[in-house]
Scaffold this motif. Sequence first.
Motif, PDB file in Angstrom:
ATOM      1  N   ALA A  91      41.862  68.021 122.811  1.00  0.00           N
ATOM      2  CA  ALA A  91      42.547  67.004 123.769  1.00  0.00           C
ATOM      3  C   ALA A  91      43.088  65.811 122.376  1.00  0.00           C
ATOM      4  CB  ALA A  91      41.660  66.534 124.614  1.00  0.00           C
ATOM      5  N   MET A  92      42.201  65.753 121.485  1.00  0.00           N
ATOM      6  CA  MET A  92      42.419  64.964 120.345  1.00  0.00           C
ATOM      7  C   MET A  92      43.666  65.189 119.754  1.00  0.00           C
ATOM      8  SD  MET A  92      40.433  62.554 120.499  1.00  0.00           S
ATOM      9  CE  MET A  92      39.050  61.677 120.907  1.00  0.00           C
ATOM     10  N   HIS A  93      43.868  66.474 119.611  1.00  0.00           N
ATOM     11  CA  HIS A  93      45.161  66.932 118.890  1.00  0.00           C
ATOM     12  C   HIS A  93      46.361  66.829 119.646  1.00  0.00           C
ATOM     13  CE1 HIS A  93      43.584  69.006 115.459  1.00  0.00           C
ATOM     14  NE2 HIS A  93      42.767  69.901 116.058  1.00  0.00           N
ATOM     15  N   VAL A  94      46.128  67.031 120.974  1.00  0.00           N
ATOM     16  CA  VAL A  94      47.221  66.771 122.013  1.00  0.00           C
ATOM     17  C   VAL A  94      47.879  65.297 121.969  1.00  0.00           C
ATOM     18  CG1 VAL A  94      47.799  66.536 124.336  1.00  0.00           C
ATOM     19  CG2 VAL A  94      46.767  68.642 123.422  1.00  0.00           C
ATOM     20  N   LEU A  95      46.798  64.371 121.662  1.00  0.00           N
ATOM     21  CA  LEU A  95      47.078  62.987 121.668  1.00  0.00           C
ATOM     22  C   LEU A  95      48.081  62.596 120.344  1.00  0.00           C
ATOM     23  CD1 LEU A  95      43.967  61.199 122.829  1.00  0.00           C
ATOM     24  CD2 LEU A  95      45.953  61.953 124.170  1.00  0.00           C
ATOM     25  N   GLN A  96      47.929  63.411 119.242  1.00  0.00           N
ATOM     26  CA  GLN A  96      48.690  63.386 118.127  1.00  0.00           C
ATOM     27  C   GLN A  96      50.202  63.753 118.145  1.00  0.00           C
ATOM     28  OE1 GLN A  96      47.305  61.063 115.949  1.00  0.00           O
ATOM     29  NE2 GLN A  96      45.404  61.614 117.350  1.00  0.00           N
ATOM     30  N   GLU A  97      50.160  64.735 119.201  1.00  0.00           N
ATOM     31  CA  GLU A  97      51.561  65.535 119.148  1.00  0.00           C
ATOM     32  C   GLU A  97      52.315  65.015 120.062  1.00  0.00           C
ATOM     33  OE1 GLU A  97      50.409  69.776 119.299  1.00  0.00           O
ATOM     34  OE2 GLU A  97      49.632  69.538 117.221  1.00  0.00           O
ATOM     35  N   VAL A  98      51.984  64.502 121.367  1.00  0.00           N
ATOM     36  CA  VAL A  98      52.863  64.331 122.435  1.00  0.00           C
ATOM     37  C   VAL A  98      53.847  63.137 122.246  1.00  0.00           C
ATOM     38  CG1 VAL A  98      51.531  65.517 124.004  1.00  0.00           C
ATOM     39  CG2 VAL A  98      51.283  62.891 123.774  1.00  0.00           C
ATOM     40  N   ASP A  99      54.731  62.861 123.169  1.00  0.00           N
ATOM     41  CA  ASP A  99      55.776  61.786 122.863  1.00  0.00           C
ATOM     42  C   ASP A  99      55.295  60.744 123.706  1.00  0.00           C
ATOM     43  OD1 ASP A  99      58.279  62.979 122.001  1.00  0.00           O
ATOM     44  OD2 ASP A  99      57.789  64.271 123.958  1.00  0.00           O
ATOM     45  N   TRP A 100      54.464  60.728 124.783  1.00  0.00           N
ATOM     46  CA  TRP A 100      53.926  59.559 125.697  1.00  0.00           C
ATOM     47  C   TRP A 100      52.496  59.654 126.018  1.00  0.00           C
ATOM     48  CZ3 TRP A 100      57.361  55.454 125.310  1.00  0.00           C
ATOM     49  CH2 TRP A 100      57.105  54.314 126.243  1.00  0.00           C
ATOM     50  N   HIS A 101      52.075  58.815 126.486  1.00  0.00           N
ATOM     51  CA  HIS A 101      50.594  58.982 126.995  1.00  0.00           C
ATOM     52  C   HIS A 101      50.570  58.330 128.432  1.00  0.00           C
ATOM     53  CE1 HIS A 101      49.492  60.275 122.991  1.00  0.00           C
ATOM     54  NE2 HIS A 101      50.058  59.407 122.589  1.00  0.00           N
ATOM     55  N   LEU A 102      49.940  58.936 129.279  1.00  0.00           N
ATOM     56  CA  LEU A 102      49.277  58.209 130.519  1.00  0.00           C
ATOM     57  C   LEU A 102      47.737  58.154 130.476  1.00  0.00           C
ATOM     58  CD1 LEU A 102      51.849  60.192 133.204  1.00  0.00           C
ATOM     59  CD2 LEU A 102      52.225  57.954 132.088  1.00  0.00           C
ATOM     60  N   PHE A 103      47.408  56.808 130.359  1.00  0.00           N
ATOM     61  CA  PHE A 103      45.818  56.744 130.126  1.00  0.00           C
ATOM     62  C   PHE A 103      45.367  56.441 131.397  1.00  0.00           C
ATOM     63  CE2 PHE A 103      42.691  53.369 128.212  1.00  0.00           C
ATOM     64  CZ  PHE A 103      41.751  54.210 128.516  1.00  0.00           C
ATOM     65  N   VAL A 104      44.730  57.370 132.167  1.00  0.00           N
ATOM     66  CA  VAL A 104      44.444  57.119 133.461  1.00  0.00           C
ATOM     67  C   VAL A 104      42.677  56.533 133.493  1.00  0.00           C
ATOM     68  CG1 VAL A 104      44.066  58.296 135.609  1.00  0.00           C
ATOM     69  CG2 VAL A 104      45.662  59.336 133.995  1.00  0.00           C
ATOM     70  N   VAL A 105      42.639  55.771 134.619  1.00  0.00           N
ATOM     71  CA  VAL A 105      41.215  55.035 134.319  1.00  0.00           C
ATOM     72  C   VAL A 105      41.010  55.058 136.098  1.00  0.00           C
ATOM     73  CG1 VAL A 105      41.378  53.710 132.464  1.00  0.00           C
ATOM     74  CG2 VAL A 105      42.293  52.584 134.397  1.00  0.00           C
ATOM     75  N   ASP A 106      39.972  54.389 136.245  1.00  0.00           N
ATOM     76  CA  ASP A 106      39.380  54.434 137.634  1.00  0.00           C
ATOM     77  C   ASP A 106      39.053  53.121 138.180  1.00  0.00           C
ATOM     78  OD1 ASP A 106      37.968  54.435 140.233  1.00  0.00           O
ATOM     79  OD2 ASP A 106      36.581  56.290 139.483  1.00  0.00           O
ATOM     80  N   ALA A 107      40.081  52.746 139.112  1.00  0.00           N
ATOM     81  CA  ALA A 107      40.231  51.431 139.647  1.00  0.00           C
ATOM     82  C   ALA A 107      38.880  50.907 140.407  1.00  0.00           C
ATOM     83  CB  ALA A 107      41.169  51.115 140.762  1.00  0.00           C
ATOM     84  N   THR A 108      37.929  51.686 140.801  1.00  0.00           N
ATOM     85  CA  THR A 108      36.964  51.518 141.424  1.00  0.00           C
ATOM     86  C   THR A 108      35.565  51.240 140.463  1.00  0.00           C
ATOM     87  OG1 THR A 108      35.961  53.757 141.792  1.00  0.00           O
ATOM     88  CG2 THR A 108      37.516  52.759 143.200  1.00  0.00           C
ATOM     89  N   GLU A 109      35.581  51.328 139.174  1.00  0.00           N
ATOM     90  CA  GLU A 109      34.511  51.088 138.204  1.00  0.00           C
ATOM     91  C   GLU A 109      34.967  50.403 136.897  1.00  0.00           C
ATOM     92  OE1 GLU A 109      33.151  55.071 136.865  1.00  0.00           O
ATOM     93  OE2 GLU A 109      32.867  55.480 139.139  1.00  0.00           O
ATOM     94  N   ALA A 110      34.221  49.505 136.447  1.00  0.00           N
ATOM     95  CA  ALA A 110      34.568  48.595 135.262  1.00  0.00           C
ATOM     96  C   ALA A 110      34.594  49.763 134.104  1.00  0.00           C
ATOM     97  CB  ALA A 110      33.427  47.657 135.208  1.00  0.00           C
ATOM     98  N   PRO A 111      35.687  49.244 133.156  1.00  0.00           N
ATOM     99  CA  PRO A 111      35.653  50.048 132.228  1.00  0.00           C
ATOM    100  C   PRO A 111      34.406  50.537 131.441  1.00  0.00           C
ATOM    101  CG  PRO A 111      37.056  48.193 131.914  1.00  0.00           C
ATOM    102  CD  PRO A 111      36.145  47.879 133.241  1.00  0.00           C
ATOM    103  N   GLY A 112      34.215  51.639 131.016  1.00  0.00           N
ATOM    104  CA  GLY A 112      32.801  51.878 130.415  1.00  0.00           C
ATOM    105  C   GLY A 112      33.175  52.283 128.798  1.00  0.00           C
TER     106      GLY A 112
END
Length: 315
Positions: A91-112
């Motif tokens: 997954a970390m490799h993918v983050l280096q290679e792609v053009d764009w990122h969709l960073f998905v988080v859960d609205a019902t929980e505070a950031p951890g």
Amino acid sequence: MILICRKKNNVPESLKSGFVSLVGRPNVGKSTLLNHLIGEKVAIVSKRPQTTRSCLRGILSDPDRGQVIFVDTPGIHKPKHLMAKSIIEQAMHVLQEVDWHLFVVDATEAPGPGDRFIADVLANKAPQTFLLVNKVDKLPKGQKEQFLKAYTDLGHFRKVFQISAKHSEGLDEVMTALFKELPVGPALYPEDEYTDQTERVMVAELIREQVFRRTGNEIPHATSVYIEQYKQRTADLTYISAVIVVERDTQKRIVIGKQGQKLKEIGEAARLTISSFLGTQIYLELFVKVMPHWRNERKKLMELGYEVERNAEKG
Ligand SMILES: Nc1nc2c(ncn2[C@@H]2O[C@H](COP(=O)(O)OP(=O)(O)OP(=O)(O)O)[C@@H](O)[C@H]2O)c(=O)[nH]1
Ligand SMILES: [Mg+2]
């Protein structure tokens, strides 16, 4: 992972293409989002964290706007086994290679800590990142923005969207913004292809999905599935035999259940989803096999079809 080289010759300025990661901690809804963006089930989904185990691609082809290749990633967490360690490295490799990122988080929980870790990894890519605050449907009116600021403060993201992947809410806005940002380029996959996974892999995943959904405690995570036989018997009947691998005898007994009841239930549900996916009748036979410590041994992982880099065992 090697991405495809692209040639820009003769591509109309209106047509875009690019690779886009779906990244986030486990269980935030990345795979649900992928399926709803593509309009096809390409990734399995369950209410248990760490469902996704590979960086699978879902392809969206739009004749007027271009092609987006989404790369779903395993939820990023502190790995306890070689399997998790190696899939998170991918997954970390993918983050280096792609053009764009969709960073998905859960609205019902505070950031951890997991969200903060990913935000840090993406820090220098924030201009090429949309923050998607998912599951807003679960929040009552008036509380939909409860943790919004806390998430927005994690980085200088290009745009922030509040969405419900499950109900396809807010996804059109994400796609419109995404097509604006992606580079001009040709389609990289044939327009009728919507995933890079083979039928066999998809079938094994659909069986694993039922194990995840129908067993509890440690069983889902200790399970892997592989296809043993896959034969088209007649024009509308395919025979499939598959093996559910677990780590211990006790787990095998649980997966089989009293008088084989649990295995029957898993098989019945899997048969229905596989049959609808393949568009044909299937005869499905399931076997359960114990393979001790498979999640921690490189050779066994490779036998089961996981990609493990040679140096993944170290550290
Ligand atoms: N209410 C609600 N539930 C959602 C939404 N998106 C996902 N879910 C649920 O959240 C759970 C996890 O969804 P997944 O799509 O498997 O999550 P994931 O991020 O891919 O999880 P991993 O593969 O484990 O990293 C499932 O029970 C989904 O039905 C949403 O927009 N609203
Ligand atoms: Mg997933």
